[in-house]
Design a protein around this motif. Structure first.
Motif, mmCIF file in Angstrom:
data_model
loop_
_atom_site.group_PDB
_atom_site.id
_atom_site.type_symbol
_atom_site.label_atom_id
_atom_site.label_comp_id
_atom_site.label_asym_id
_atom_site.label_seq_id
_atom_site.Cartn_x
_atom_site.Cartn_y
_atom_site.Cartn_z
ATOM 1 N N PRO A 235 6.442 -1.446 -12.484
ATOM 2 C CA PRO A 235 5.277 -2.193 -12.603
ATOM 3 C C PRO A 235 4.075 -1.486 -12.577
ATOM 4 C CG PRO A 235 6.748 -3.018 -10.662
ATOM 5 C CD PRO A 235 7.289 -1.613 -11.014
ATOM 6 N N ALA A 236 3.313 -1.513 -13.414
ATOM 7 C CA ALA A 236 2.052 -0.820 -13.552
ATOM 8 C C ALA A 236 0.825 -1.559 -13.072
ATOM 9 C CB ALA A 236 1.752 -0.329 -14.858
ATOM 10 N N LEU A 237 0.674 -2.081 -11.772
ATOM 11 C CA LEU A 237 -0.175 -3.069 -11.395
ATOM 12 C C LEU A 237 -1.117 -2.519 -10.466
ATOM 13 C CD1 LEU A 237 2.455 -5.852 -10.484
ATOM 14 C CD2 LEU A 237 1.108 -5.770 -12.698
ATOM 15 N N GLY A 238 -1.296 -1.262 -10.457
ATOM 16 C CA GLY A 238 -2.416 -0.467 -9.512
ATOM 17 C C GLY A 238 -2.201 -0.464 -8.172
ATOM 18 N N CYS A 239 -3.053 -0.296 -7.294
ATOM 19 C CA CYS A 239 -2.948 -0.182 -5.890
ATOM 20 C C CYS A 239 -4.207 -0.532 -5.183
ATOM 21 C CB CYS A 239 -2.349 1.149 -5.377
ATOM 22 S SG CYS A 239 -3.325 2.740 -5.828
ATOM 23 N N ARG A 240 -4.113 -0.593 -3.833
ATOM 24 C CA ARG A 240 -5.587 -1.010 -2.990
ATOM 25 C C ARG A 240 -5.727 0.257 -1.956
ATOM 26 N NH1 ARG A 240 -2.327 -4.892 -2.840
ATOM 27 N NH2 ARG A 240 -1.787 -4.885 -0.785
ATOM 28 N N PRO A 241 -6.707 1.034 -2.143
ATOM 29 C CA PRO A 241 -7.116 1.975 -1.532
ATOM 30 C C PRO A 241 -7.251 1.603 -0.082
ATOM 31 C CG PRO A 241 -8.374 2.630 -3.238
ATOM 32 C CD PRO A 241 -7.553 1.292 -3.547
#
Length: 317
Positions: A235-241
């Motif tokens: 999954p290339a859904l990003g992340c939340r810092p």
């Protein structure tokens, strides 16, 4: 591991986060004969790694929990202390910083290293199913970490923007069988679509109906296609810092919410430094360790400057 420190005792440096960055910083500071305290919530992303082959010095691979346990023992051996506690706020104090914890208690530190990491944007699966799929190796989130292990496998990438296209093209180096599923919101530019086609990456559009992980493959059900089967899905859904503490302290953040790279060296907030995945850049264990070493050294030298200034001031009186 709980700290033996009294809530009112002041530490040279308080490190928030006990992943590879925070634990490396703790080790270096302890060997600088400082008194580092690591506050963490037990949620380091590294603890979820079933096996990594990207950690230098472990050619057979090492599991994230084992790596963190080794790094913890190493730091504690030289005098670092760890305390599992949620840090809900960091406030300036007369001699440094006040750390407010979720249990209502406080800690004091002269300097701060933020190593709070990031949280993944995950696919929608029950937690037990999701974690089992990660352990089975059919669900992965880091192509840089794991792409090599999927050489010539059937690889699926779930992502609806440039990030998905970039990951699919990156993984194409490892396999001729790569499929990008941009879901029902394909936001690819003509140039990206041409790059994907030229590289032989297949596109399968449609809304994601369900994922079905199994022991040796994972099925993807789209509303516009028959079920697709892959050896692994990324999954290339990003992340939340996890940058809320950094934001409240006044550190500069990128558009994506990460701390800017210069914060490892100088956050422009006196006595505050950052390290690891919280910092914009390459999210890798080796990078986090390097950040931890640099941030610890900068914090140590900053404290020396304060100590020398105090001595000079006293010598004049």
């Amino acid at each position: 591991m709980a700290s033996k420190a009294e809530p009112s005792s002041e530490r040279d440096v308080v490190i928030v986060g006990a992943g590879p960055a925070g634990l490396t910083a703790a080790l270096y500071l302890a060997r600088y004969r400082r008194e580092p305290l690591v506050l963490h919530d037990g949620k380091s992303r590294a603890l979820r790694i079933p096996l990594t082959h990207n950690a230098p010095g472990f050619p057979e691979g090492i599991g994230g929990p084992d790596l963190i346990a080794r790094m913890t023992r190493h730091a504690v051996q030289y005098g670092a202390e760890l305390e599992e506690a949620e840090v809900v706020a960091i406030e300036p104090a007369p001699e440094g910083f006040l750390f407010r914890l979720g249990n209502g208690s406080t800690r004091l530190g002269r300097a701060v290293i933020l190593a709070t990491g990031v949280e993944l944007n995950q696919v929608d699966l029950p937690e037990a199913v999701h974690e089992a799929a990660i352990r089975a190796g059919v669900l992965r989130y880091c192509p840089v970490c794991d792409g090599y292990e999927h050489t010539e496998k059937r690889i699926g990438v779930i992502g609806c923007d440039t990030n998905g296209a970039a990951e699919a093209l990156f993984l194409r180096r490892y396999s001729r069988d790569v499929t990008l599923m941009p879901l029902n919101r394909p936001e690819l530019s003509p140039a990206e679509a041409l790059d994907l086609a030229s590289a032989g990456v297949r596109l399968e559009a449609g809304a994601l109906l369900a994922l079905e992980p199994a022991a040796d493959h994972i099925a993807v059900h789209l509303d516009s296609a028959a079920s697709l089967a892959f050896d692994v899905v990324y999954p290339a859904l990003g992340c939340r810092p996890r940058s809320e503490l950094a934001r409240r302290l006044g550190l500069s953040l990128t558009a994506g919410g990460c701390v800017t790279p210069d914060s490892v060296f100088d956050s422009r907030i006196a006595g505050v430094f950052a390290a690891g995945d919280l910092v914009e850049g390459l999210d890798q264990i080796s990078v986090a360790m390097g950040h931890g070493a640099v941030a610890a050294t900068r914090a140590h030298n900053w404290l020396r400057e304060q100590e020398h200034a105090t001595l000079r001031s006293k010598s004049r009186t």
